[in-house]
Motif scaffolding. Structure first.
Motif, PDB file in Angstrom:
ATOM      1  N   ASP A   1       0.821  -1.212   0.000  1.00 18.33           N
ATOM      2  CA  ASP A   1       0.000   0.000   0.000  1.00 18.33           C
ATOM      3  C   ASP A   1       0.853   1.259   0.000  1.00 18.33           C
ATOM      4  O   ASP A   1       1.991   1.254   0.462  1.00 18.33           O
ATOM      5  CB  ASP A   1      -0.892   0.030   1.250  1.00 18.33           C
TER       6      ASP A   1
ATOM      7  N   SER B   1       0.214   5.705   0.687  1.00 21.33           N
ATOM      8  CA  SER B   1      -0.727   6.668   1.251  1.00 21.33           C
ATOM      9  C   SER B   1      -1.550   7.285   0.123  1.00 21.33           C
ATOM     10  O   SER B   1      -1.166   7.247  -1.046  1.00 21.33           O
ATOM     11  CB  SER B   1       0.038   7.756   2.006  1.00 21.33           C
ATOM     12  N   VAL B   2      -2.668   7.865   0.490  1.00 20.77           N
ATOM     13  CA  VAL B   2      -3.518   8.539  -0.496  1.00 20.77           C
ATOM     14  C   VAL B   2      -2.746   9.704  -1.114  1.00 20.77           C
ATOM     15  O   VAL B   2      -2.827   9.953  -2.321  1.00 20.77           O
ATOM     16  CB  VAL B   2      -4.840   9.012   0.153  1.00 20.77           C
TER      17      VAL B   2
ATOM     18  N   ASN C   1     -12.496   3.856  10.928  1.00 17.16           N
ATOM     19  CA  ASN C   1     -11.951   5.198  10.667  1.00 17.16           C
ATOM     20  C   ASN C   1     -11.126   5.725  11.837  1.00 17.16           C
ATOM     21  O   ASN C   1     -11.035   6.917  12.046  1.00 17.16           O
ATOM     22  CB  ASN C   1     -13.057   6.187  10.303  1.00 17.16           C
TER      23      ASN C   1
ATOM     24  N   THR D   1      -9.348   3.553  -2.536  1.00 20.76           N
ATOM     25  CA  THR D   1      -8.833   3.951  -1.228  1.00 20.76           C
ATOM     26  C   THR D   1      -9.551   3.162  -0.142  1.00 20.76           C
ATOM     27  O   THR D   1     -10.766   3.061  -0.139  1.00 20.76           O
ATOM     28  CB  THR D   1      -9.042   5.470  -1.006  1.00 20.76           C
ATOM     29  N   THR D   2      -8.766   2.602   0.752  1.00 17.14           N
ATOM     30  CA  THR D   2      -9.298   1.826   1.862  1.00 17.14           C
ATOM     31  C   THR D   2      -9.171   2.645   3.142  1.00 17.14           C
ATOM     32  O   THR D   2      -8.090   3.127   3.472  1.00 17.14           O
ATOM     33  CB  THR D   2      -8.524   0.505   2.025  1.00 17.14           C
ATOM     34  N   SER D   3     -10.269   2.792   3.834  1.00 14.17           N
ATOM     35  CA  SER D   3     -10.263   3.522   5.104  1.00 14.17           C
ATOM     36  C   SER D   3      -9.798   2.599   6.218  1.00 14.17           C
ATOM     37  O   SER D   3      -9.963   1.386   6.148  1.00 14.17           O
ATOM     38  CB  SER D   3     -11.665   4.034   5.428  1.00 14.17           C
ATOM     39  N   PRO D   4      -9.237   3.170   7.275  1.00 21.02           N
ATOM     40  CA  PRO D   4      -8.802   2.335   8.395  1.00 21.02           C
ATOM     41  C   PRO D   4     -10.000   1.740   9.134  1.00 21.02           C
ATOM     42  O   PRO D   4     -11.133   2.199   8.974  1.00 21.02           O
ATOM     43  CB  PRO D   4      -8.034   3.310   9.285  1.00 21.02           C
TER      44      PRO D   4
ATOM     45  N   SER E   1      -5.821   6.216   5.848  1.00 20.84           N
ATOM     46  CA  SER E   1      -6.357   5.584   4.642  1.00 20.84           C
ATOM     47  C   SER E   1      -5.179   5.230   3.742  1.00 20.84           C
ATOM     48  O   SER E   1      -4.122   5.860   3.797  1.00 20.84           O
ATOM     49  CB  SER E   1      -7.291   6.547   3.912  1.00 20.84           C
ATOM     50  N   HIS E   2      -5.364   4.203   2.907  1.00 20.43           N
ATOM     51  CA  HIS E   2      -4.282   3.766   2.035  1.00 20.43           C
ATOM     52  C   HIS E   2      -4.839   3.202   0.732  1.00 20.43           C
ATOM     53  O   HIS E   2      -6.035   2.936   0.602  1.00 20.43           O
ATOM     54  CB  HIS E   2      -3.401   2.727   2.738  1.00 20.43           C
TER      55      HIS E   2
ATOM     56  N   GLN F   1      -9.765   7.310  -5.649  1.00 22.35           N
ATOM     57  CA  GLN F   1     -10.743   7.407  -4.564  1.00 22.35           C
ATOM     58  C   GLN F   1     -11.497   6.091  -4.377  1.00 22.35           C
ATOM     59  O   GLN F   1     -11.737   5.661  -3.254  1.00 22.35           O
ATOM     60  CB  GLN F   1     -11.719   8.548  -4.819  1.00 22.35           C
TER      61      GLN F   1
END
Length: 188
Positions: free
Chosen positions: A129, A131-132, A167, A161-164, A172-173, A158
């Motif tokens: 992964d 970072s965004v 959240n 993109t995977t949110s933690p 996000s990554h 977008q």
């Protein structure tokens, strides 16, 4: 003394059965219940395995998103960091070479705009992964190389993109392999 020797032998046999038979069987069973049935989460394209979701891969062509550098050449069998400290001259040279390469392909960037994950390897050397922010700075280059509207590429980032978790736990990554596969699909 004979009493303690017999107790030790019994304890050794019990622990061997528990730790060498029962525990490995429980772990294997739990693995079979996971996403990849214990074989890892594969990424498929047209029915063919093209990679693993949790292991980074090398992408160096300018029409693809680039992932995090690897200290081990993305070799899962040799997972490791570089073990070079931030004051090591070789390490600093590697970092500066990576920054120079990024600026060559992204002339609109300032050195201070470059996220650390595009120039430093992860502890395992296998991080799939980025970072965004690392994906966002590559959008313009990828769009120009593929002659695709920049907005479409940004939208693709977008969507991938995977949110933690909840959240809360981590940033996000973006999984680079999955993003590049999605990119190939819209390019055709």
């Amino acid at each position: 003394m004979k009493k303690y020797i017999l107790q030790s032998i019994r304890l050794t046999v019990v622990l061997m059965v528990l730790l060498c038979v029962i525990y490995p069987l429980l772990v294997a069973f739990a693995g079979k219940l996971s996403k990849g049935q214990g074989d890892g989460e594969t990424v498929n394209l047209n029915g063919k395995v093209v990679g693993y979701a949790l292991i980074g891969q090398s992408f160096s062509k300018p029409e693809y998103f680039w992932g995090r550098p690897s200290a081990v050449g993305y070799n899962a069998a040799g997972s490791a960091g570089s073990n070079k400290g931030p004051s090591n001259p070789d390490y600093l040279k590697d970092i500066n070479n990576r920054i120079d390469t990024l600026i060559t392909y992204h002339p609109y960037l300032n050195r201070s705009d470059i996220p650390a994950d595009l120039v430093t390897a992860s502890g395992s050397g296998l991080d799939p992964d980025i970072s965004v922010q690392a994906a966002d700075i590559q959008v313009k280059r990828v769009a120009e190389q593929r002659k695709i509207d920049e907005g479409k590429v940004r939208e693709l980032v977008q969507r991938n993109t995977t949110s933690p978790l909840f959240n809360l736990f981590g940033p996000s990554h973006v999984n680079v392999l999955e993003l590049n596969i999605a990119l190939d699909k819209i390019s055709k």
